[in-house]
Write an enzyme that holds these catalytic residues in place. Structure first.
Site, PDB file in Angstrom:
ATOM      1  N   CYS A 118       0.816  -1.230   0.000  1.00 14.52           N
ATOM      2  CA  CYS A 118       0.000   0.000   0.000  1.00 14.52           C
ATOM      3  C   CYS A 118       0.846   1.274   0.000  1.00 14.52           C
ATOM      4  O   CYS A 118       0.340   2.349  -0.310  1.00 14.52           O
ATOM      5  CB  CYS A 118      -0.958   0.001   1.186  1.00 14.52           C
ATOM      6  SG  CYS A 118      -2.121  -1.364   1.126  1.00 14.52           S
ATOM      7  N   HIS A 258      -3.287   7.513   1.842  1.00 18.55           N
ATOM      8  CA  HIS A 258      -3.670   6.171   1.408  1.00 18.55           C
ATOM      9  C   HIS A 258      -5.062   5.881   1.974  1.00 18.55           C
ATOM     10  O   HIS A 258      -5.362   6.223   3.112  1.00 18.55           O
ATOM     11  CB  HIS A 258      -2.656   5.156   1.926  1.00 18.55           C
ATOM     12  CG  HIS A 258      -3.096   3.742   1.741  1.00 18.55           C
ATOM     13  ND1 HIS A 258      -3.553   3.267   0.533  1.00 18.55           N
ATOM     14  CD2 HIS A 258      -3.188   2.704   2.617  1.00 18.55           C
ATOM     15  CE1 HIS A 258      -3.885   1.998   0.670  1.00 18.55           C
ATOM     16  NE2 HIS A 258      -3.678   1.635   1.919  1.00 18.55           N
ATOM     17  N   ASN A 288      -9.997  -0.005  -0.313  1.00 23.87           N
ATOM     18  CA  ASN A 288      -8.540   0.073  -0.292  1.00 23.87           C
ATOM     19  C   ASN A 288      -8.006  -0.579  -1.575  1.00 23.87           C
ATOM     20  O   ASN A 288      -8.081  -1.793  -1.729  1.00 23.87           O
ATOM     21  CB  ASN A 288      -8.041  -0.658   0.957  1.00 23.87           C
ATOM     22  CG  ASN A 288      -6.532  -0.593   1.106  1.00 23.87           C
ATOM     23  OD1 ASN A 288      -5.824  -0.228   0.175  1.00 23.87           O
ATOM     24  ND2 ASN A 288      -6.043  -0.971   2.274  1.00 23.87           N
TER      25      ASN A 288
HETATM   26  O1  UT7 Z   1      -3.730  -0.783   3.493  1.00 28.72           O
HETATM   27  C1  UT7 Z   1      -2.894  -1.387   4.432  1.00 28.72           C
HETATM   28  C2  UT7 Z   1      -3.190  -0.881   5.706  1.00 28.72           C
HETATM   29  N1  UT7 Z   1      -4.315  -1.567   6.282  1.00 28.72           N
HETATM   30  C3  UT7 Z   1      -5.005  -0.938   7.207  1.00 28.72           C
HETATM   31  O2  UT7 Z   1      -4.743   0.216   7.458  1.00 28.72           O
HETATM   32  C4  UT7 Z   1      -6.074  -1.685   7.951  1.00 28.72           C
HETATM   33  C5  UT7 Z   1      -6.026  -1.246   9.385  1.00 28.72           C
HETATM   34  N2  UT7 Z   1      -7.033  -1.896  10.219  1.00 28.72           N
HETATM   35  C6  UT7 Z   1      -8.359  -1.580  10.110  1.00 28.72           C
HETATM   36  O3  UT7 Z   1      -8.738  -0.800   9.273  1.00 28.72           O
HETATM   37  C7  UT7 Z   1      -9.286  -2.174  11.135  1.00 28.72           C
HETATM   38  O4  UT7 Z   1      -8.546  -2.817  12.137  1.00 28.72           O
HETATM   39  C8  UT7 Z   1     -10.299  -3.154  10.527  1.00 28.72           C
HETATM   40  C9  UT7 Z   1     -11.300  -2.411   9.691  1.00 28.72           C
HETATM   41  C10 UT7 Z   1      -9.588  -4.213   9.699  1.00 28.72           C
HETATM   42  C11 UT7 Z   1     -11.068  -3.855  11.644  1.00 28.72           C
HETATM   43  O5  UT7 Z   1     -11.682  -2.882  12.488  1.00 28.72           O
HETATM   44  P1  UT7 Z   1     -11.550  -3.026  14.073  1.00 28.72           P
HETATM   45  O6  UT7 Z   1     -12.352  -1.947  14.651  1.00 28.72           O
HETATM   46  O7  UT7 Z   1     -10.075  -3.063  14.381  1.00 28.72           O
HETATM   47  O8  UT7 Z   1     -12.271  -4.410  14.332  1.00 28.72           O
HETATM   48  P2  UT7 Z   1     -11.666  -5.719  15.004  1.00 28.72           P
HETATM   49  O9  UT7 Z   1     -10.678  -6.379  14.108  1.00 28.72           O
HETATM   50  O10 UT7 Z   1     -11.233  -5.377  16.388  1.00 28.72           O
HETATM   51  O11 UT7 Z   1     -12.965  -6.613  15.060  1.00 28.72           O
HETATM   52  C12 UT7 Z   1     -14.088  -6.267  15.856  1.00 28.72           C
HETATM   53  C13 UT7 Z   1     -15.146  -7.335  15.670  1.00 28.72           C
HETATM   54  C14 UT7 Z   1     -14.596  -8.744  15.813  1.00 28.72           C
HETATM   55  O12 UT7 Z   1     -15.570  -9.509  16.480  1.00 28.72           O
HETATM   56  P3  UT7 Z   1     -15.392  -9.862  18.061  1.00 28.72           P
HETATM   57  O13 UT7 Z   1     -14.104 -10.603  18.115  1.00 28.72           O
HETATM   58  O14 UT7 Z   1     -15.353  -8.537  18.740  1.00 28.72           O
HETATM   59  O15 UT7 Z   1     -16.607 -10.680  18.333  1.00 28.72           O
HETATM   60  C15 UT7 Z   1     -14.482  -9.227  14.406  1.00 28.72           C
HETATM   61  O16 UT7 Z   1     -14.594 -10.630  14.288  1.00 28.72           O
HETATM   62  O17 UT7 Z   1     -15.696  -7.255  14.349  1.00 28.72           O
HETATM   63  C16 UT7 Z   1     -15.654  -8.541  13.734  1.00 28.72           C
HETATM   64  N3  UT7 Z   1     -15.487  -8.403  12.302  1.00 28.72           N
HETATM   65  C17 UT7 Z   1     -16.516  -8.230  11.451  1.00 28.72           C
HETATM   66  N4  UT7 Z   1     -17.834  -8.155  11.631  1.00 28.72           N
HETATM   67  C18 UT7 Z   1     -18.597  -7.961  10.571  1.00 28.72           C
HETATM   68  C19 UT7 Z   1     -14.336  -8.370  11.588  1.00 28.72           C
HETATM   69  N5  UT7 Z   1     -14.596  -8.190  10.290  1.00 28.72           N
HETATM   70  C20 UT7 Z   1     -15.940  -8.094  10.177  1.00 28.72           C
HETATM   71  C21 UT7 Z   1     -16.805  -7.880   9.089  1.00 28.72           C
HETATM   72  N6  UT7 Z   1     -18.130  -7.822   9.329  1.00 28.72           N
HETATM   73  N7  UT7 Z   1     -16.360  -7.752   7.827  1.00 28.72           N
END
Ligand code: UT7
Length: 331
Positions: A118, A258, A288
């Site tokens: 990225c 980005h 993204n």
């Molecule tokens: O381009 C390269 C750089 N990449 C990035 O910058 C990505 C950086 N990270 C992010 O943008 C975020 O961490 C994410 C969008 C990937 C995830 O958001 P988050 O607020 O960090 O969520 P999380 O990973 O802490 O997940 C929260 C909950 C989890 O459930 P539990 O464990 O709390 O029950 C996940 O399993 O959300 C769940 N979850 C989803 N639910 C519905 C994860 N993905 C999904 C989904 N739909 N697609």
């Protein structure tokens, strides 16, 4: 160029291309346990573009390049350097840049790919800028192009909902001592690149030509860890970039980040004290697109004539590696 005057790289054209197929968040609800609400709230993404079967990264890159050449009003034969930032090359070799070169009808010049995921476009801009500054090339076509959807594991909702396909292209030309209307140097003012390979596991594919011959692998991401690094490392590289140019945050006219997550973008804008209308945001529509996200955002902003001559435009990105970087341009 005047002997003794160090040239600078000036942006003379921008282009972009998005595949025809749009996939909205709701379209994903039937194939995985996710929801439009979750995706919008956590990322700001509403839809993404997905390349058609048989549509390759080079096809996207060539379309974006043609748009950039038309914007600049120059012929491909004037380009002597093609740099393609991509994580999804058509072939493991040769470089997608050589396919772009051939597709544009070029028969000379330098062409190679850059792999910084990225951060790839910021890396590619820095490399092209250095080529132009030392006089090894005069006109560079710098492209970010991805068919990132081909690297996704569609059963992993934590990553599959985040990415899309597309390409953006920028033409840079070496000009001797370019100035804006107030006599300030314009063009690329500085670039700042970093990498820390200790964090490979945070964002990677679980395969590749050497480790898993015959299988390219799929994206594996620890979203929370990448988020934490993004906030910290983007803040520090932006501080470094501003300090290098003796610029205060209030002197940044445009942030072109980005496009990974709206929350990360908003956090950076707040840190710089930039109002939302000074931040170019495409993540809601493009998702993204990895190395393509910044040039696509530049294409959109320039089509809308948002930048004025003399504006300070700040690019920043972080991606797999981990790699991260920033680029300061006076438009
Ligand atoms: O381009 C390269 C750089 N990449 C990035 O910058 C990505 C950086 N990270 C992010 O943008 C975020 O961490 C994410 C969008 C990937 C995830 O958001 P988050 O607020 O960090 O969520 P999380 O990973 O802490 O997940 C929260 C909950 C989890 O459930 P539990 O464990 O709390 O029950 C996940 O399993 O959300 C769940 N979850 C989803 N639910 C519905 C994860 N993905 C999904 C989904 N739909 N697609």
């Amino acid at each position: 160029m005047n002997p003794g005057t160090a040239p600078r790289s000036v942006v003379i054209g921008c282009g972009g291309y998005l595949p025809a197929k749009v996939v909205a968040n709701r379209d994903l609800e039937s194939s995985m346990e996710t929801s439009d609400d979750w995706i919008v709230e956590r990322t700001g993404i509403r839809q993404r573009y997905i390349a058609a079967d048989g549509e390759l990264t080079s096809d996207l890159a060539i379309a974006a390049s043609r748009a950039a050449l038309a914007d600049a009003g120059i012929d491909a034969s004037e380009v002597d350097l093609v740099v393609v930032a991509t994580t999804t090359p058509d072939q493991t070799f040769p470089a997608t840049a050589t396919r772009v070169q051939a597709g544009l009808g070029m028969v000379a010049g330098i062409a190679f790919d850059v792999q910084a995921v990225c951060s790839g476009f910021v890396y590619a801009m820095a490399i092209a800028d250095n080529f132009l500054r030392v006089g090894q090339a005069r006109t560079a076509l710098v492209i970010g192009a991805e068919t990132f959807s081909r690297l996704l594991d569609w059963s992993d909702r934590g990553s599959a909902v985040l990415f899309g396909d597309g390409a953006g292209a920028v033409l840079l030309r070496a000009e001797a001592d370019p100035r804006d209307g107030q006599g300030r140097p314009r063009g690329i003012l500085s670039t700042h690149l970093h990498a820390d390979g200790r964090f490979n596991e945070a964002l990677h594919t679980d395969g590749g030509p050497s480790s898993t011959p015959g299988r390219v692998g799929v994206v594996k991401m620890n979203g929370r860890e990448v988020f934490r690094h993004a906030v910290e490392k983007l803040s520090s590289v932006v501080e470094e970039a501003l300090a290098a140019n003796a610029l205060a945050p209030s002197q940044v006219d445009w942030l072109v980040p980005h496009q990974a997550n709206r929350r990360i973008i908003d956090g950076m804008a707040r840190k710089l004290g930039l109002p939302p209308e000074r931040v170019v945001v495409t993540v809601d529509r493009h998702a993204n697109t990895s190395a393509a996200s910044i040039p696509l955002a530049l294409w959109e902003a320039t089509r809308e004539r948002r930048f004025a001559r003399g504006d300070v435009v700040l690019l920043e990105a972080i991606g797999g590696g981990l790699t991260w970087g920033a680029c300061v341009i006076r438009w």
